[in-house]
Design a protein around this motif. Sequence first.
Motif, PDB file in Angstrom:
ATOM      1  N   SER A  96     -35.030 -35.393 103.157  1.00 33.32           N
ATOM      2  CA  SER A  96     -35.676 -34.623 102.090  1.00 33.32           C
ATOM      3  C   SER A  96     -36.356 -33.362 102.602  1.00 33.32           C
ATOM      4  CB  SER A  96     -36.685 -35.501 101.352  1.00 33.32           C
ATOM      5  OG  SER A  96     -37.668 -35.973 102.236  1.00 33.32           O
ATOM      6  N   HIS A  97     -36.189 -33.075 103.872  1.00 36.58           N
ATOM      7  CA  HIS A  97     -36.745 -31.873 104.516  1.00 36.58           C
ATOM      8  C   HIS A  97     -38.261 -31.832 104.502  1.00 36.58           C
ATOM      9  CE1 HIS A  97     -33.357 -29.102 105.692  1.00 36.58           C
ATOM     10  NE2 HIS A  97     -32.769 -30.202 105.299  1.00 36.58           N
ATOM     11  N   ILE A  98     -38.892 -33.000 104.400  1.00 35.11           N
ATOM     12  CA  ILE A  98     -40.326 -33.060 104.659  1.00 35.11           C
ATOM     13  C   ILE A  98     -40.518 -32.779 106.144  1.00 35.11           C
ATOM     14  CG2 ILE A  98     -42.313 -34.626 104.789  1.00 35.11           C
ATOM     15  CD1 ILE A  98     -41.206 -35.941 102.218  1.00 35.11           C
ATOM     16  N   TRP A  99     -39.629 -33.336 106.947  1.00 38.59           N
ATOM     17  CA  TRP A  99     -39.561 -33.027 108.376  1.00 38.59           C
ATOM     18  C   TRP A  99     -38.224 -32.358 108.645  1.00 38.59           C
ATOM     19  CZ3 TRP A  99     -41.205 -38.466 110.572  1.00 38.59           C
ATOM     20  CH2 TRP A  99     -42.560 -38.673 110.298  1.00 38.59           C
ATOM     21  N   ALA A 100     -38.225 -31.262 109.367  1.00 40.36           N
ATOM     22  CA  ALA A 100     -36.985 -30.548 109.684  1.00 40.36           C
ATOM     23  C   ALA A 100     -36.217 -31.309 110.756  1.00 40.36           C
ATOM     24  CB  ALA A 100     -37.304 -29.145 110.177  1.00 40.36           C
ATOM     25  N   PRO A 101     -34.906 -31.482 110.576  1.00 40.85           N
ATOM     26  CA  PRO A 101     -34.117 -32.171 111.600  1.00 40.85           C
ATOM     27  C   PRO A 101     -34.108 -31.390 112.910  1.00 40.85           C
ATOM     28  CG  PRO A 101     -32.715 -31.416 109.782  1.00 40.85           C
ATOM     29  CD  PRO A 101     -34.111 -31.034 109.447  1.00 40.85           C
ATOM     30  N   LYS A 123     -22.725 -27.970  99.782  1.00 39.63           N
ATOM     31  CA  LYS A 123     -23.568 -26.853 100.206  1.00 39.63           C
ATOM     32  C   LYS A 123     -24.578 -27.348 101.240  1.00 39.63           C
ATOM     33  CE  LYS A 123     -26.825 -23.405  98.403  1.00 39.63           C
ATOM     34  NZ  LYS A 123     -27.532 -22.913  97.211  1.00 39.63           N
ATOM     35  N   GLU A 124     -24.710 -26.603 102.323  1.00 43.50           N
ATOM     36  CA  GLU A 124     -25.642 -26.981 103.377  1.00 43.50           C
ATOM     37  C   GLU A 124     -27.072 -26.941 102.844  1.00 43.50           C
ATOM     38  OE1 GLU A 124     -24.840 -25.034 107.060  1.00 43.50           O
ATOM     39  OE2 GLU A 124     -26.690 -25.756 107.976  1.00 43.50           O
ATOM     40  N   LEU A 125     -27.825 -28.029 103.051  1.00 44.40           N
ATOM     41  CA  LEU A 125     -29.181 -28.123 102.513  1.00 44.40           C
ATOM     42  C   LEU A 125     -30.106 -27.042 103.046  1.00 44.40           C
ATOM     43  CD1 LEU A 125     -30.059 -31.925 102.255  1.00 44.40           C
ATOM     44  CD2 LEU A 125     -29.607 -30.310 100.427  1.00 44.40           C
ATOM     45  N   SER A 126     -29.877 -26.564 104.250  1.00 44.45           N
ATOM     46  CA  SER A 126     -30.741 -25.511 104.786  1.00 44.45           C
ATOM     47  C   SER A 126     -30.595 -24.206 104.002  1.00 44.45           C
ATOM     48  CB  SER A 126     -30.455 -25.279 106.270  1.00 44.45           C
ATOM     49  OG  SER A 126     -29.139 -24.790 106.442  1.00 44.45           O
ATOM     50  N   GLN A 127     -29.552 -24.092 103.186  1.00 49.26           N
ATOM     51  CA  GLN A 127     -29.334 -22.898 102.366  1.00 49.26           C
ATOM     52  C   GLN A 127     -30.050 -22.985 101.009  1.00 49.26           C
ATOM     53  OE1 GLN A 127     -27.632 -20.295 103.731  1.00 49.26           O
ATOM     54  NE2 GLN A 127     -27.582 -21.615 105.522  1.00 49.26           N
ATOM     55  N   PHE A 128     -30.594 -24.165 100.689  1.00 47.71           N
ATOM     56  CA  PHE A 128     -31.287 -24.347  99.417  1.00 47.71           C
ATOM     57  C   PHE A 128     -32.682 -23.736  99.492  1.00 47.71           C
ATOM     58  CE2 PHE A 128     -27.959 -27.266  98.770  1.00 47.71           C
ATOM     59  CZ  PHE A 128     -27.997 -27.784  97.481  1.00 47.71           C
TER      60      PHE A 128
END
Length: 127
Positions: free
Chosen positions: A62-67, A77-82
């Motif tokens: 959920s991008h609370i923490w960045a991988p 679609k790549e989540l980092s583009q959201f």
Amino acid sequence: MTDCAHFSRVCEKSGLKIHGLTYRMNNRPLIEQISLHFKSGILYGILGPNGSGKSTFLKTLSHIWAPSEGTLFWQGKELSQFSRLEMSQTMSLVPQNPQLYFDFDVYHMVAMGRYPYGSRTNESHLQ
């Protein structure tokens, strides 16, 4: 922009695809090299003993923490583009034991999830 075809010859643009997901804290891997495909319309469960990385996995998804490493795709679609707004409209996470500092009932807790859509109290969405 990267698309999911870079790690899969057949790229279904449905669901959540994870490739090589790793999260490190203090240079120690908490989850390492996870690759999965969650298809749309199917209910999944994440099971494991205490300390196995379930919460870390969900917070990283959920991008609370960045991988630390890896790529995540939603509907191709790549989540980092959201944008943060798009992420909020795409997924939400309610912890098992939320720390609430206000006396919210269930109705108002659910209504908070409407915030990214510009409406928290539109009753037609909550009933």
